[in-house]
Design an enzyme around this catalytic site. Sequence first.
Site, mmCIF file in Angstrom:
data_model
loop_
_atom_site.group_PDB
_atom_site.id
_atom_site.type_symbol
_atom_site.label_atom_id
_atom_site.label_comp_id
_atom_site.label_asym_id
_atom_site.label_seq_id
_atom_site.Cartn_x
_atom_site.Cartn_y
_atom_site.Cartn_z
ATOM 1 N N CYS A 173 26.581 39.188 52.313
ATOM 2 C CA CYS A 173 25.255 39.273 52.929
ATOM 3 C C CYS A 173 24.149 39.003 51.912
ATOM 4 C CB CYS A 173 25.064 40.633 53.600
ATOM 5 S SG CYS A 173 25.343 42.036 52.512
ATOM 6 N N CYS A 442 56.125 43.862 32.466
ATOM 7 C CA CYS A 442 57.207 43.945 31.484
ATOM 8 C C CYS A 442 57.863 45.309 31.395
ATOM 9 C CB CYS A 442 56.715 43.506 30.106
ATOM 10 S SG CYS A 442 55.516 44.625 29.341
#
EC number: 2.3.2.-
Length: 641
Positions: A173, A442
């Site tokens: 907006c 990882c």
Amino acid sequence: MAMIGALPKELAEAVSTSRLLVVGAGGIGCELLKNLVLTGFINLDVIDLDTIDVSNLNRQFLFQKKHVGRSKAQVAKESVLQFCPEANITAYHDSIMNPDYNVEFFKQFTMVMNALDNNAARNHVNRMCLAAGIPLIESGTAGYLGQVTVVKKGVTECYECQPKPTQKTFPGCTIRNTPSEPIHCIVWAKYLFNQLFGEEDADQEVAPDIADPEAAWDPTQAAERANASNVDGDIKRVSTKQWAKSTGYDPIKLFNKLFRDDIKYLLTMDRLWRKRKPPVPLEWSSLHNKENCSETQNESSLQGLKDQKVLDVTSCAQLFSKSVETLREQLREKGNGAELVWDKDDPPAMDFVTAAANLRMHIFSMNMKSRFDVKSMAGNIIPAIATTNAVISGLIVLEGLKILSGNTEQCRTVFLNKQPNPRKKLLVPCSLDPPNPSCYVCAIKPEVTVKLNVHKVTVQMLQDKILKEKFAMVAPDVQIEDGKGTILISSEAGETDANNNRKISEFGIRNSSQLQADDFLQDYTLMINILHSDEMEKDVDFEVVGDVPEKGPQKPSEQSVKNITNGSDDGAQPSTSKAQDQDDVLIVDSDEESPSSSNADINMDSASLKRKLPEEETISSTKRKRLEPPVEEDDDIIALD
């Protein structure tokens, strides 16, 4: 091969027999390839999807003007072979994210060296190297700043162990209704380009947002506006592109719609302007009558650097018209259904965004910007320094020699600073951190919690925004941990397309549900815990909870981190890859200065917090993540795409 003769015998042999993969043949990549062959590395593979542009020639020295338009990887190979004909170089004009470059492909190499320009590819290479067990040397530069680090599975942090600051975004907006800064208008102009000439995206609508809650006295009024249809001035009756096509991309009609009619419609939302200065509509005919008044300025603007001049509003209107006509012809030449892709180095596209953005700035009473400034903001450009690329590429080779020598413990993360620190050092090495046990890439069992509203998030959004964009998966498969093994998303084309527009709650996913996401290309599995919330912030579809916050650290050295790129003049240089290119091209977290902050102050703090490493003036990174250097806001360098 002068360098190899200076190396110990065993290391020299390892250098001559090793096979390296260089990912990227741009600013750093060119310097790196030269350094590698001069050091004695003769078995090299180089991959880059990009082609050579004129803007590359001032620093990517392996390329010449005659090479413009050709593959960077192929030309880099040819140029290197001219001064090292005995080298065995394989060039790939392709994306490293292509499924052809799987784990087995990566296992061919002794190590991988990254010289990339986008975060998605960096994430992907990080995962492929972890899966293949191959050492990775990561790098990046931004102006005078640079950074090199080493990633080794089970020994060091991976590229994704620490959260990266997310891109600066703006509510829809604000862009559509109440812009207050030039960058808002530039974002709007880029959206407009896509709405008219490119791929339409509902999230990039440019017409006034009639459902803006701020424009209504109560929520029911916002709903009534949103449901309005077929009334005079209702700009949602047809899409912007459909309307433009119906006019034959008439520049004057486009101008009057965008800068007169839409602005007049915005003015009917009177509540928006009670505390703001209202916009002033522009009309083509009134500006056209003033055309002669701008001739003096136009003549004077030819003096000096043209792109540095700020055009007046009439000149911007003329530039808008001319660029629309040129882009219209480009569309026609491509044929029916064709789309254009915005590129900062494409003059008509850049002219269009410059003109449209400046016209909107004028309407909303902002100071207009030069073409140079608009290009910098729209492309998130950070000036490239060839010598920085050269220094960083040299450091990459030095870290590579340590790995080949079997001395990984001597590898360092090295920062190149703009100014010497209190110890009078430009290069600041830091010890490598161990793997983050909470890393969702990882860790032994990667797991993450995602907060979202299960009644609003669709399967398509889960796939595109969460798995692919946030977690950098390429071809995810998702299974619901419901005891039945329900397949929610399949990487097989068309297999689960029917699920795409359905809410995930329709599949029994609720608070505390678990999803198992697999990417077989990356050899990567992620367990996702769903945390349902009915109260998500406005314009926030999901949030990653815990050690990987959606908005990154509380006070990171954001400018210095997000500015580190591959030494190109554009931190978000467009790529023809289908992968999501991120303009805030990041590498591992850094503690060096932002370009506008005091390097001496930051490093003085660093000296008081960090220990020395044996036999060298270095800084331990064990406390690096706690360091919170002051950062000056710089609204002129903002990630857009």
